[in-house]
Design a protein around this motif. Sequence first.
Motif, mmCIF file in Angstrom:
data_model
loop_
_atom_site.group_PDB
_atom_site.id
_atom_site.type_symbol
_atom_site.label_atom_id
_atom_site.label_comp_id
_atom_site.label_asym_id
_atom_site.label_seq_id
_atom_site.Cartn_x
_atom_site.Cartn_y
_atom_site.Cartn_z
ATOM 1 N N GLY A 231 7.776 27.750 -7.877
ATOM 2 C CA GLY A 231 7.406 26.832 -6.981
ATOM 3 C C GLY A 231 8.621 26.182 -6.162
ATOM 4 O O GLY A 231 8.736 26.165 -4.814
ATOM 5 N N ALA A 232 9.972 25.935 -6.931
ATOM 6 C CA ALA A 232 11.032 25.458 -6.056
ATOM 7 C C ALA A 232 11.668 26.682 -5.129
ATOM 8 O O ALA A 232 12.301 26.261 -4.027
ATOM 9 C CB ALA A 232 11.949 24.972 -7.245
ATOM 10 N N TRP A 235 8.263 27.668 -2.423
ATOM 11 C CA TRP A 235 8.046 26.750 -1.491
ATOM 12 C C TRP A 235 8.832 25.562 -1.307
ATOM 13 O O TRP A 235 8.695 24.431 -0.674
ATOM 14 C CB TRP A 235 6.591 26.007 -1.998
ATOM 15 N N ASP A 236 10.101 25.674 -1.799
ATOM 16 C CA ASP A 236 11.013 24.737 -1.428
ATOM 17 C C ASP A 236 10.702 23.240 -2.208
ATOM 18 O O ASP A 236 11.212 22.185 -1.564
ATOM 19 C CB ASP A 236 11.541 24.704 -0.195
ATOM 20 N N THR A 237 10.009 23.223 -3.169
ATOM 21 C CA THR A 237 9.810 21.987 -3.890
ATOM 22 C C THR A 237 10.624 21.642 -4.924
ATOM 23 O O THR A 237 11.570 22.371 -5.329
ATOM 24 C CB THR A 237 8.325 21.906 -4.656
ATOM 25 N N SER A 242 8.687 19.775 -10.185
ATOM 26 C CA SER A 242 7.783 20.921 -10.038
ATOM 27 C C SER A 242 7.652 21.470 -11.579
ATOM 28 O O SER A 242 6.569 21.855 -12.057
ATOM 29 C CB SER A 242 8.351 22.199 -9.308
#
Length: 264
Positions: A231-232, A235-237, A242
């Motif tokens: 996710g990081a 999607w740059d979360t 996350s």
Amino acid sequence: MIDILLFALMAGLLVAAACGPLGALVTWQRMAYYGDTLAHSALLGLALGLALQANLQYSVLFTCLFIATVLFALQWWRNIALDSLLGILSHSSLALGLVCLSFIDNQSVDLNAFLFGDLLAILSEDLVNLAIICALVLALLWRYWPALVAISAHAELAEIEGLAVKRLRLLLMLMVAATVAVAMKIVGVLLITAMLIIPASAAARVARSPEQAALLATLVGAIAVCGGLAGAWYWDTPAGPSIVLTAGCLFVLGQFAPGYRRSN
């Protein structure tokens, strides 16, 4: 970029390996709030490290170990209820850390990284320190696992059988303290307890033995790390939240799995 992702993955898997069995022991002894207490004391270690211009990771580690020792000593010396001690030390150390930080000018660290983790900022030096601590914790768990399970199941009976219950509980507290200190950079002060509790709670649903519970908790933690990193990356979360969110989703999914019913 590949090196950054590889370091992050290796660090996350190391933390999952240590938090799996430790989380199982902590949940069995109903010490979920203990991780929060140590995580809050980590801010005090951060403040002391900045004030003394010392290595922040070592400062946090020694502070967590010190708080764990103080907690153990107070619990047995004054026979104070554990939940009361945890609440007192948790909020006191957090407040002291925040007050100390307010007196430090020109802070050179990103507090958000310590609060919520910064897994993608892991360096080779951080990875080495993390590997050393996790290897030590896992070696101690391997050596003392039967005894730690025994005092978790029935402390009084374990003491009658000759086990050093107080020393074993101190050892468990120190191992959790060390793990919290080194994992703080990965999932952050506010989220480290989730990595101890959520995978272990998810594994408890289907585990048939203490060893299986520890292994399944490690597996859930590893999957959470991979999912959170994905996710990081895509999607740059934020990586730390996350990972915890992925672990929470796995816990919810686990509630639909057929549980193991122990016979009375």
